[in-house]
Write a protein that holds these residues in place. Structure first.
Motif, PDB file in Angstrom:
ATOM      1  N   UNK A   1      38.590  -3.602 -49.857  1.00 36.22           N
ATOM      2  CA  UNK A   1      39.311  -4.287 -48.999  1.00 36.22           C
ATOM      3  C   UNK A   1      38.589  -4.878 -47.868  1.00 36.22           C
ATOM      4  N   UNK A   2      38.879  -6.395 -47.870  1.00 38.22           N
ATOM      5  CA  UNK A   2      37.989  -6.914 -46.233  1.00 38.22           C
ATOM      6  C   UNK A   2      38.691  -6.625 -45.496  1.00 38.22           C
ATOM      7  N   UNK A   3      38.623  -6.124 -44.342  1.00 38.78           N
ATOM      8  CA  UNK A   3      39.390  -5.862 -43.169  1.00 38.78           C
ATOM      9  C   UNK A   3      39.659  -7.503 -42.258  1.00 38.78           C
ATOM     10  N   UNK A   4      37.967  -7.775 -42.541  1.00 36.72           N
ATOM     11  CA  UNK A   4      37.012  -8.853 -41.635  1.00 36.72           C
ATOM     12  C   UNK A   4      38.405  -9.582 -41.546  1.00 36.72           C
ATOM     13  N   UNK A   5      38.882 -10.413 -41.943  1.00 38.36           N
ATOM     14  CA  UNK A   5      39.550 -11.839 -42.866  1.00 38.36           C
ATOM     15  C   UNK A   5      41.161 -11.389 -41.956  1.00 38.36           C
ATOM     16  N   UNK A   6      41.156 -10.122 -41.338  1.00 38.42           N
ATOM     17  CA  UNK A   6      42.650 -10.604 -40.928  1.00 38.42           C
ATOM     18  C   UNK A   6      42.959 -10.132 -39.562  1.00 38.42           C
ATOM     19  N   UNK A   7      44.536 -10.322 -39.200  1.00 37.97           N
ATOM     20  CA  UNK A   7      43.718 -10.669 -37.619  1.00 37.97           C
ATOM     21  C   UNK A   7      44.184  -9.445 -36.547  1.00 37.97           C
ATOM     22  N   UNK A   8      44.310  -9.706 -35.453  1.00 34.65           N
ATOM     23  CA  UNK A   8      44.146  -7.828 -34.939  1.00 34.65           C
ATOM     24  C   UNK A   8      45.520  -7.754 -34.874  1.00 34.65           C
ATOM     25  N   UNK A   9      45.888  -8.608 -35.187  1.00 28.76           N
ATOM     26  CA  UNK A   9      47.981  -8.260 -35.205  1.00 28.76           C
ATOM     27  C   UNK A   9      48.416  -7.611 -36.596  1.00 28.76           C
ATOM     28  N   UNK A  10      47.818  -8.632 -37.647  1.00 30.72           N
ATOM     29  CA  UNK A  10      47.853  -7.733 -39.048  1.00 30.72           C
ATOM     30  C   UNK A  10      46.932  -6.075 -39.223  1.00 30.72           C
ATOM     31  N   UNK A  11      46.299  -6.337 -38.470  1.00 28.40           N
ATOM     32  CA  UNK A  11      45.188  -4.883 -38.433  1.00 28.40           C
ATOM     33  C   UNK A  11      46.265  -4.225 -38.029  1.00 28.40           C
ATOM     34  N   UNK A  12      46.930  -3.986 -36.289  1.00 31.36           N
ATOM     35  CA  UNK A  12      48.118  -3.074 -35.860  1.00 31.36           C
ATOM     36  C   UNK A  12      48.793  -2.996 -36.332  1.00 31.36           C
ATOM     37  N   UNK A  13      49.919  -3.860 -37.399  1.00 30.33           N
ATOM     38  CA  UNK A  13      50.133  -3.491 -38.590  1.00 30.33           C
ATOM     39  C   UNK A  13      49.633  -2.452 -39.756  1.00 30.33           C
ATOM     40  N   UNK A  14      48.993  -2.696 -39.732  1.00 27.03           N
ATOM     41  CA  UNK A  14      47.938  -2.508 -41.414  1.00 27.03           C
ATOM     42  C   UNK A  14      47.758  -1.050 -40.663  1.00 27.03           C
ATOM     43  N   UNK A  15      47.375  -0.191 -38.926  1.00 32.45           N
ATOM     44  CA  UNK A  15      47.733   0.901 -38.698  1.00 32.45           C
ATOM     45  C   UNK A  15      48.534   1.597 -38.620  1.00 32.45           C
ATOM     46  N   UNK A  16      49.713   0.806 -38.533  1.00 33.67           N
ATOM     47  CA  UNK A  16      51.033   1.461 -38.250  1.00 33.67           C
ATOM     48  C   UNK A  16      51.904   2.080 -40.193  1.00 33.67           C
ATOM     49  N   UNK A  17      51.243   1.382 -40.694  1.00 38.29           N
ATOM     50  CA  UNK A  17      51.981   1.946 -42.188  1.00 38.29           C
ATOM     51  C   UNK A  17      50.919   2.926 -42.844  1.00 38.29           C
ATOM     52  N   UNK A  18      49.552   2.696 -42.679  1.00 42.83           N
ATOM     53  CA  UNK A  18      48.514   3.581 -43.020  1.00 42.83           C
ATOM     54  C   UNK A  18      48.736   5.521 -43.060  1.00 42.83           C
ATOM     55  N   UNK A  19      49.341   6.218 -42.121  1.00 44.62           N
ATOM     56  CA  UNK A  19      50.042   7.289 -41.391  1.00 44.62           C
ATOM     57  C   UNK A  19      51.283   7.564 -42.224  1.00 44.62           C
ATOM     58  N   UNK A  20      51.884   6.770 -42.613  1.00 44.98           N
ATOM     59  CA  UNK A  20      53.252   6.946 -43.063  1.00 44.98           C
ATOM     60  C   UNK A  20      52.851   7.264 -44.895  1.00 44.98           C
ATOM     61  N   UNK A  21      52.236   5.967 -45.370  1.00 50.35           N
ATOM     62  CA  UNK A  21      52.190   5.760 -46.253  1.00 50.35           C
ATOM     63  C   UNK A  21      50.829   6.957 -46.866  1.00 50.35           C
ATOM     64  N   UNK A  22      50.124   7.253 -45.492  1.00 46.29           N
ATOM     65  CA  UNK A  22      49.031   9.113 -46.412  1.00 46.29           C
ATOM     66  C   UNK A  22      50.266   9.960 -46.627  1.00 46.29           C
ATOM     67  N   UNK A  23      51.256  10.147 -45.954  1.00 49.66           N
ATOM     68  CA  UNK A  23      52.076  10.928 -45.645  1.00 49.66           C
ATOM     69  C   UNK A  23      52.672  11.128 -47.253  1.00 49.66           C
ATOM     70  N   UNK A  24      52.958   9.878 -47.624  1.00 51.09           N
ATOM     71  CA  UNK A  24      54.285   9.991 -48.934  1.00 51.09           C
ATOM     72  C   UNK A  24      53.276  10.449 -49.477  1.00 51.09           C
ATOM     73  N   UNK A  25      51.489   9.593 -50.078  1.00 55.17           N
ATOM     74  CA  UNK A  25      50.899  10.100 -50.870  1.00 55.17           C
ATOM     75  C   UNK A  25      51.132  11.189 -51.098  1.00 55.17           C
TER      76      UNK A  25
END
Length: 105
Positions: A1-25
């Motif tokens: 996954x190439x993060x360099x093309x994501x905006x700061x807003x998209x990165x923050x959204x991703x950062x909030x989604x990651x812990x929940x996804x890790x917990x679910x998996x």
């Protein structure tokens, strides 16, 4: 996954989604592993709960408090059972040339 093309807003959204996804998996993976362990144990004639149950061992019978064997003749608060390392007051007593027999209770 190439993060360099994501905006700061998209990165923050991703950062909030990651812990929940890790917990679910992790929860899914734990269920899967537990099912595999149950199948493994069952194939050998055991239930996983049987294998994980702790054996109840009888507790050692405590003989109670050990009686005092030595007491300082001038200070009754200084006591020693005779077990373990000699207390400093016993060592000082012996260094002064006195014997253990003088401390016997």
């Amino acid at each position: 996954m190439d993060l360099s093309n994501l905006s700061v807003s998209q990165l923050r959204d991703l950062l909030q989604q990651i812990p929940a996804e890790i917990k679910r998996r992790e929860a899914q993976e734990k269920v899967s592993v537990l099912n595999e362990l149950r199948a493994f144990a069952k194939a050998r004639g055991y239930a996983i709960e049987e294998l994980l149950a702790k054996e109840v061992k009888p507790k050692a019978i405590s003989g109670g408090k050990v009686k005092v064997k030595y007491r300082h003749p001038e200070n009754a608060e200084l006591e020693w059972t005779g077990r373990g390392r000699k207390p400093k007051w016993v060592e000082a007593w012996l260094e002064s040339g006195k014997t253990m027999e003088n401390l016997l209770v």
